[in-house]
Every structure is written in C-alpha cells, then in structure tokens.
Design an enzyme around this catalytic site. Structure first.
Site, PDB file in Angstrom:
ATOM      1  N   LYS A  97      68.677  47.303 119.914  1.00  0.00           N
ATOM      2  CA  LYS A  97      68.966  47.899 121.224  1.00  0.00           C
ATOM      3  C   LYS A  97      70.396  47.570 121.671  1.00  0.00           C
ATOM      4  O   LYS A  97      70.888  46.481 121.388  1.00  0.00           O
ATOM      5  CB  LYS A  97      67.953  47.283 122.195  1.00  0.00           C
ATOM      6  CG  LYS A  97      68.080  47.689 123.618  1.00  0.00           C
ATOM      7  CD  LYS A  97      67.002  46.946 124.409  1.00  0.00           C
ATOM      8  CE  LYS A  97      67.485  46.642 125.787  1.00  0.00           C
ATOM      9  NZ  LYS A  97      66.809  45.574 126.461  1.00  0.00           N
ATOM     10  N   LYS A 113      73.667  44.275 126.865  1.00  0.00           N
ATOM     11  CA  LYS A 113      74.920  43.842 127.501  1.00  0.00           C
ATOM     12  C   LYS A 113      75.373  42.454 127.070  1.00  0.00           C
ATOM     13  O   LYS A 113      76.551  42.156 127.115  1.00  0.00           O
ATOM     14  CB  LYS A 113      74.810  43.930 129.025  1.00  0.00           C
ATOM     15  CG  LYS A 113      73.657  43.162 129.634  1.00  0.00           C
ATOM     16  CD  LYS A 113      73.709  43.284 131.135  1.00  0.00           C
ATOM     17  CE  LYS A 113      72.503  43.986 131.719  1.00  0.00           C
ATOM     18  NZ  LYS A 113      71.233  43.287 131.501  1.00  0.00           N
ATOM     19  N   LYS A 172      63.994  36.056 122.164  1.00  0.00           N
ATOM     20  CA  LYS A 172      65.207  35.502 122.773  1.00  0.00           C
ATOM     21  C   LYS A 172      65.333  34.007 122.495  1.00  0.00           C
ATOM     22  O   LYS A 172      66.422  33.511 122.234  1.00  0.00           O
ATOM     23  CB  LYS A 172      65.227  35.763 124.280  1.00  0.00           C
ATOM     24  CG  LYS A 172      65.517  37.222 124.621  1.00  0.00           C
ATOM     25  CD  LYS A 172      65.946  37.411 126.072  1.00  0.00           C
ATOM     26  CE  LYS A 172      66.451  38.823 126.288  1.00  0.00           C
ATOM     27  NZ  LYS A 172      66.904  39.095 127.634  1.00  0.00           N
TER      28      LYS A 172
HETATM   29  N1  AQP Z   1      69.857  50.015 125.357  1.00  0.00           N
HETATM   30  C1  AQP Z   1      68.976  50.395 126.274  1.00  0.00           C
HETATM   31  N2  AQP Z   1      68.317  51.563 126.123  1.00  0.00           N
HETATM   32  C2  AQP Z   1      67.413  51.983 127.050  1.00  0.00           C
HETATM   33  N3  AQP Z   1      67.103  51.266 128.146  1.00  0.00           N
HETATM   34  C3  AQP Z   1      67.740  50.094 128.345  1.00  0.00           C
HETATM   35  N4  AQP Z   1      67.664  49.180 129.324  1.00  0.00           N
HETATM   36  C4  AQP Z   1      68.541  48.187 129.078  1.00  0.00           C
HETATM   37  N5  AQP Z   1      69.191  48.421 127.915  1.00  0.00           N
HETATM   38  C5  AQP Z   1      68.716  49.607 127.437  1.00  0.00           C
HETATM   39  C6  AQP Z   1      66.736  49.303 130.437  1.00  0.00           C
HETATM   40  O1  AQP Z   1      67.360  48.975 131.649  1.00  0.00           O
HETATM   41  C7  AQP Z   1      66.439  48.286 132.492  1.00  0.00           C
HETATM   42  C8  AQP Z   1      67.061  47.034 133.004  1.00  0.00           C
HETATM   43  O2  AQP Z   1      67.272  46.133 131.963  1.00  0.00           O
HETATM   44  P1  AQP Z   1      67.969  44.739 132.211  1.00  0.00           P
HETATM   45  O3  AQP Z   1      69.420  44.931 132.204  1.00  0.00           O
HETATM   46  O4  AQP Z   1      67.407  44.048 133.396  1.00  0.00           O
HETATM   47  O5  AQP Z   1      67.448  43.880 130.989  1.00  0.00           O
HETATM   48  P2  AQP Z   1      67.451  44.135 129.474  1.00  0.00           P
HETATM   49  O6  AQP Z   1      66.504  45.225 129.105  1.00  0.00           O
HETATM   50  O7  AQP Z   1      67.173  42.793 128.850  1.00  0.00           O
HETATM   51  O8  AQP Z   1      68.929  44.620 129.161  1.00  0.00           O
HETATM   52  P3  AQP Z   1      69.966  43.996 128.147  1.00  0.00           P
HETATM   53  O9  AQP Z   1      71.203  44.799 128.255  1.00  0.00           O
HETATM   54  O10 AQP Z   1      69.342  43.861 126.791  1.00  0.00           O
HETATM   55  O11 AQP Z   1      70.235  42.611 128.823  1.00  0.00           O
HETATM   56  P4  AQP Z   1      70.382  41.200 128.182  1.00  0.00           P
HETATM   57  O12 AQP Z   1      71.408  41.359 127.068  1.00  0.00           O
HETATM   58  O13 AQP Z   1      70.881  40.330 129.291  1.00  0.00           O
HETATM   59  O14 AQP Z   1      69.027  40.806 127.695  1.00  0.00           O
HETATM   60  C9  AQP Z   1      65.174  48.009 131.688  1.00  0.00           C
HETATM   61  O15 AQP Z   1      64.166  48.909 132.110  1.00  0.00           O
HETATM   62  C10 AQP Z   1      65.595  48.271 130.280  1.00  0.00           C
HETATM   63  O16 AQP Z   1      64.530  48.780 129.491  1.00  0.00           O
END
Ligand code: AQP
Length: 326
Positions: free
Chosen positions: A192, A195, A111
């Site tokens: 992945k 969001k 990141k």
């Molecule tokens: N694409 C994904 N596939 C499977 N699991 C996912 N999770 C998130 N995106 C996917 C799972 O959701 C949980 C919470 O995640 P989070 O929203 O707190 O953080 P993250 O994993 O960093 O999600 P993002 O969407 O990628 O957020 P940003 O863009 O803000 O960094 C976790 O258990 C995650 O594995």
C-alpha cells in the site's frame, strides 16, 4: 440521517492514497450522511513524532480536507486531542476488551514486526479507534480493507458493553471501498502507498510539486509484458496506474482499461501524470489560500464545541452506568 466518521492520521504528509481512499470517499458521501471528519493526532503518537512537525501536519490535514472538497457546512471537522472524552472513553473500552481479541489485530502484528521499540499505544490503538467511533454513535465507518478488523472490534466491544450495562452504543458498520481504491506504492506495487514508508520515491504526496509528481509516475515499476490491462496479481504496477486514473477521473477501472488498451506504458504513464498533476495542482492552489487563514481556526473551534458537547453526554452516560463517582 445516518452518521459516518473518517480520520486520517497526521503521522506523515498525506498521500494520493489518503486522498483517493480516505478524503474523496467522504467528499462523495457528505451529501447523504451526517459526516464527522477529524484529525486523529492521538493515534499518530503510537510511533514517535516530532512535536513541531506534528502540530504543522494537524493544520495541514485540515487545510487539505477542505481543499479536496470537504464542505465545512456538511461536516463536523475537529482535532481528536481537543476533545478529552476520546481518551476517557477509551480507558473504559480497554477494560471491556480481552487481551485475546486485541492480540488478533493483524495491523498490530504487521507494524510491530517492523519496529524495535513498540509502544503499548500501538497495541491499544484499535480501542482508541473504537472510542472515536462509539462516542458519536456513528452508523458507518468508511475504511480500507486493512481497517475492517478494527471496526469489527469496535462492534464487539459495543455489543459487550450494551449487554452488560444496557443499550448505550450504536453498533457501527464498516463501509468497505472497492479494491480499485487501494492505491499501491509506485516502486513496490504489492504494498500500500503509505505516508510513513521510508522510500518516498513510490509515494505521491499531496503537496509534491509538478516536476516531482511526473518524475515519480514516469519511474513507476511496471512489468515486461508491454500490454495494458487490469490484473492486480500479475500486473500490480499497471493495475495501480489504471486505478489511480480511474479514481481521479471518477470512471470505472474497466473503462480506463478500455481507454488505454492500445497504449504503451510510457504513454499510459504520461496520461496518468497529467491527471494527477491536474487534480493535485488544483488542490494545492486551494490549500495555499487556506493554510494561514482564520477560516481553519473558526471551523476547528466549532468542531471542538460541537463534539465536546456530544461526547460529554455519552461519557457521562457510560460513567453513570458503570458506577463511577458519587
Ligand atoms: N494507499 C491507500 N489507498 C487507499 N486508501 C488509503 N488510506 C490510506 N492510505 C491508502 C485510507 O485513508 C484512511 C485514513 O488512513 P490513515 O492515514 O489514518 O492511516 P493508514 O491507513 O495507516 O495510512 P498510512 O498512509 O499507511 O499511514 P501510516 O504510514 O502512518 O500507517 C483509511 O481509511 C485508509 O484506508
């Protein structure tokens, strides 16, 4: 009953990945475990957030948790910043963590390499996550593979603290989901679905309307082979569509693969679109009834009360063992 803990950052609108890899896993586990699900708003500010949007998203997250099947009678649902003990314990844990181990976190490396103004908070984020987990003596943390390292750090910190000051924290374990539960970006299926990605064409947001959902899936990147089968290395786009279909219909990827083996890509996309639309419109219908209801506030008030009581005890025990105060 063993405890599990889940949180989804309000750092953007929740996606199909958040649903399949996050919320739905907790929905499946909520009958077997004492379940804590929260909105980690303090984690979200590791990157700059618009205050108005952040507040809206916190409420939206909770409404979406409930609309997607999180049962408030089986879960403790709360907002991280409404419990000041998270940050209190986090400071103690920061002082129990070595620079070397915190510097090894791959998510920080990834990141921070993509951003100019990297905050110290982005670096210490896994320690706040350790606090989120250790405050409640969670046994398991359901996470995607990318968060496994953070749970391992929480274990190391807890073990070190226990060794120095006596038994205080339960040692948590990551509950890793199957590969098929990692949902990839529809335009860039080797990354992945996130969001906060800039290109929103490859992301299905839980509140996207039907037309947008269909359009995004119909234009998903695939390959030129023309055969439907699961192979994440050589066919990441098709494999992702199969994963989405399998996860939302609660069947194995193998079963989905068998079902679509004679389909062309257009027909596969159409079937996947139908499934996603069916699931998301149902969630949206429930969400619309909940978002402005007092039910959300009642649930969050209860969550604040319960978690503050638990966390207070834990932090007082920690402060006492360290020698803080009079
Ligand atoms: N694409 C994904 N596939 C499977 N699991 C996912 N999770 C998130 N995106 C996917 C799972 O959701 C949980 C919470 O995640 P989070 O929203 O707190 O953080 P993250 O994993 O960093 O999600 P993002 O969407 O990628 O957020 P940003 O863009 O803000 O960094 C976790 O258990 C995650 O594995």
């Amino acid at each position: 009953m063993k405890k599990i803990l889940t949180g989804l950052q309000p750092s953007g609108e929740l996606t199909l990945g958040s649903l399949i890899g996050g919320i739905s896993q907790t929905v499946k586990l909520q009958n077997e475990y004492e379940s804590y699900i929260f909105v980690p708003d303090m984690h979200a500010i590791t990157v700059r957030q618009d205050p108005k949007l952040l507040r809206e998203r916190i409420r939206k997250n909770v409404a979406l948790y409930l609309a997607a099947g999180i049962d408030p009678s089986k879960n403790i649902i709360y907002i991280q910043s409404e419990n000041l003990y998270h940050a209190n314990l986090s400071w103690v844990l920061e002082c129990t963590t070595y620079m070397g181990e915190a510097s090894r976190m791959t998510q920080f490396k990834e990141k921070s390499s993509k951003k100019d103004n990297v905050t110290v908070g982005l670096f210490t984020y896994p320690i706040l996550m350790a606090s989120d987990i250790l405050l409640y003596d969670a046994d398991y943390v359901p996470v995607g593979g990318d968060q496994k390292q953070h749970v391992e750090l929480a274990r190391d910190i807890a073990e070190r603290f226990n060794k120095t000051y006596g038994d205080t924290f339960k040692i948590p374990e990551p509950l890793i989901r199957d590969v098929g539960f990692r949902i990839m970006d529809l335009q860039n299926p080797s990354s992945k679905m996130s969001k906060s990605s800039e290109n929103t064409k490859g992301i299905i947001f839980l509140l996207d309307d039907e037309k947008t959902i269909r359009k995004k899936i119909m234009s998903a990147v695939t390959d030129s082979e023309g055969k439907v089968y699961y192979d994440t290395k050589n066919k990441p786009g098709i494999s992702n569509l199969l994963s989405i279909y399998a996860a939302l219909n609660d069947i194995s990827v193998e079963k989905a693969e068998e079902q679509f083996k004679d389909y062309n890509y257009g027909n596969l996309k159409k079937e996947v679109s139908d499934t996603v639309v069916r699931v998301l419109l149902d969630i949206q219908d429930k969400y619309n009834k909940l978002i402005n209801s007092s039910e959300i506030d009642e649930i969050l008030d209860r969550g604040r009360e319960v978690t503050n009581e638990i966390a207070k005890k834990k932090v007082e025990e920690v402060f006492d063992k360290i020698g803080f105060g009079r």
